[in-house]
Design a protein around this motif. Structure first.
Motif, PDB file in Angstrom:
ATOM      1  N   ASN A  44       0.843  -1.191   0.000  1.00 27.65           N
ATOM      2  CA  ASN A  44       0.000   0.000   0.000  1.00 27.65           C
ATOM      3  C   ASN A  44       0.878   1.240   0.000  1.00 27.65           C
ATOM      4  OD1 ASN A  44      -2.310  -1.520   0.007  1.00 27.65           O
ATOM      5  ND2 ASN A  44      -2.752  -1.243   2.177  1.00 27.65           N
ATOM      6  N   ASP A  45       0.661   2.087  -0.979  1.00 31.33           N
ATOM      7  CA  ASP A  45       1.401   3.334  -1.159  1.00 31.33           C
ATOM      8  C   ASP A  45       0.536   4.440  -0.565  1.00 31.33           C
ATOM      9  OD1 ASP A  45       2.872   5.475  -2.098  1.00 31.33           O
ATOM     10  OD2 ASP A  45       3.075   4.695  -4.133  1.00 31.33           O
ATOM     11  N   ASP A  46       0.831   4.828   0.687  1.00 32.31           N
ATOM     12  CA  ASP A  46      -0.054   5.692   1.464  1.00 32.31           C
ATOM     13  C   ASP A  46       0.480   7.111   1.606  1.00 32.31           C
ATOM     14  OD1 ASP A  46      -1.731   3.535   1.889  1.00 32.31           O
ATOM     15  OD2 ASP A  46      -0.993   3.116   3.912  1.00 32.31           O
ATOM     16  N   HIS A  47      -0.411   8.077   1.417  1.00 34.47           N
ATOM     17  CA  HIS A  47      -0.145   9.480   1.732  1.00 34.47           C
ATOM     18  C   HIS A  47      -1.089   9.870   2.861  1.00 34.47           C
ATOM     19  CE1 HIS A  47       2.468  10.572  -1.760  1.00 34.47           C
ATOM     20  NE2 HIS A  47       1.873   9.518  -2.279  1.00 34.47           N
ATOM     21  N   ILE A  48      -0.531  10.223   4.020  1.00 35.40           N
ATOM     22  CA  ILE A  48      -1.316  10.517   5.217  1.00 35.40           C
ATOM     23  C   ILE A  48      -1.224  12.005   5.526  1.00 35.40           C
ATOM     24  CG2 ILE A  48      -1.664   9.962   7.658  1.00 35.40           C
ATOM     25  CD1 ILE A  48      -0.153   7.340   7.146  1.00 35.40           C
ATOM     26  N   ALA A  49      -2.369  12.653   5.714  1.00 33.48           N
ATOM     27  CA  ALA A  49      -2.405  14.092   5.978  1.00 33.48           C
ATOM     28  C   ALA A  49      -1.790  14.411   7.337  1.00 33.48           C
ATOM     29  CB  ALA A  49      -3.845  14.590   5.922  1.00 33.48           C
ATOM     30  N   ALA A  50      -1.368  15.664   7.487  1.00 35.80           N
ATOM     31  CA  ALA A  50      -0.764  16.136   8.742  1.00 35.80           C
ATOM     32  C   ALA A  50      -1.703  15.885   9.918  1.00 35.80           C
ATOM     33  CB  ALA A  50      -0.446  17.623   8.633  1.00 35.80           C
ATOM     34  N   GLY A  51      -1.135  15.319  10.984  1.00 35.56           N
ATOM     35  CA  GLY A  51      -1.886  15.126  12.215  1.00 35.56           C
ATOM     36  C   GLY A  51      -2.949  14.044  12.169  1.00 35.56           C
ATOM     37  N   ARG A  52      -2.959  13.230  11.120  1.00 35.91           N
ATOM     38  CA  ARG A  52      -3.980  12.190  10.992  1.00 35.91           C
ATOM     39  C   ARG A  52      -3.332  10.814  10.967  1.00 35.91           C
ATOM     40  NH1 ARG A  52      -8.879  14.138   9.120  1.00 35.91           N
ATOM     41  NH2 ARG A  52      -9.622  12.080   9.819  1.00 35.91           N
ATOM     42  N   GLY A  53      -4.158   9.782  11.039  1.00 35.29           N
ATOM     43  CA  GLY A  53      -3.592   8.442  11.022  1.00 35.29           C
ATOM     44  C   GLY A  53      -4.612   7.369  11.326  1.00 35.29           C
TER      45      GLY A  53
END
Length: 232
Positions: A44-53
């Protein structure tokens, strides 16, 4: 035999805070032609937003590798482990008979880009385990650096499967080869940049399945970061 898997052919999910590309069937993306490759089950090629998870959730009977390309991810689990994984780190979690963990981007002002990899273990119901190691850029420059293996060879993290993961960085004239003995196959994933693998031109997100070949040859890289899975 060489089989291309282009970046745009992957499954895609957009949850707002998470944008993910799935090399193999995962969650709401299902394709019976792409259920995995040998014991390699998930990239999985994941882009996670700031402060999220990802909040606390469970896994079992899976070897889970996390490889951060940009940013950071904060990990906590019910085995008592807590750390922040950054580019150059490789994290291995053996879920075994069951583990709970969470993963968050702790940065308030920038996103995180990571690869999460699942490899099916060669034994079920084992004790859960955790490990992380750092591999500097110089260790991967112009070569394939072993980062995960079944015997922790060369300082790699230990996985419970007859599989090996190599990572390399390639630019210009830098090149590398990896022999594939009989009965072995490989999956090559381009994390970023461009590179030629066994004569096939690949770009960011592309992959190449290699079967019944004597080995793998990587050359003509342009800002390339490449993961090579040596599999049974």
């Amino acid at each position: 035999m060489l089989t291309l898997r282009r970046s745009e052919e992957r499954g895609h999910a957009d949850h707002g805070w998470l944008k993910s590309a799935h090399t193999f069937s995962f969650a709401n993306y299902y394709d019976p032609r792409h259920m995995g490759f040998g014991p390699l089950r998930v990239i999985n090629d994941d882009h996670i937003a700031a402060g999220r998870g990802f909040g606390t959730h469970g896994h079992r009977d899976m070897e889970i590798l996390t490889y951060v390309l940009d940013g950071a991810v904060a990990h906590k689990d019910n085995m008592g482990n807590g750390s922040t994984i950054r580019p150059g780190d490789v994290q291995r979690m053996s879920a075994g008979r069951g583990v709970l963990h969470s993963e968050f981007n702790p940065q308030p002002d920038r996103g995180t880009h990571l690869l999460q990899i699942w490899i099916e273990p060669n034994a079920v119901g084992i004790d859960p385990g955790y490990e992380e190691k750092r591999f500097e850029e110089a260790d991967k420059r112009g070569r394939l650096r072993l980062v995960a293996s079944p015997d922790a060879a060369d300082g790699s993290v230990l996985i419970h499967q007859d599989a090996r993961l190599y990572v390399g960085l390639f630019d210009g004239d830098e090149s590398a080869t990896l022999p594939l003995p009989g009965g072995r196959r490989a999956w090559v994933h381009v994390a970023r940049g461009k590179i030629t693998v066994n004569g096939q031109a690949l770009v960011d997100g592309d992959a190449l399945a290699v079967e019944d070949e004597a080995g793998i040859s990587l050359e003509k890289g342009e800002g390339a970061e490449v993961l090579v899975f040596d599999l049974p």
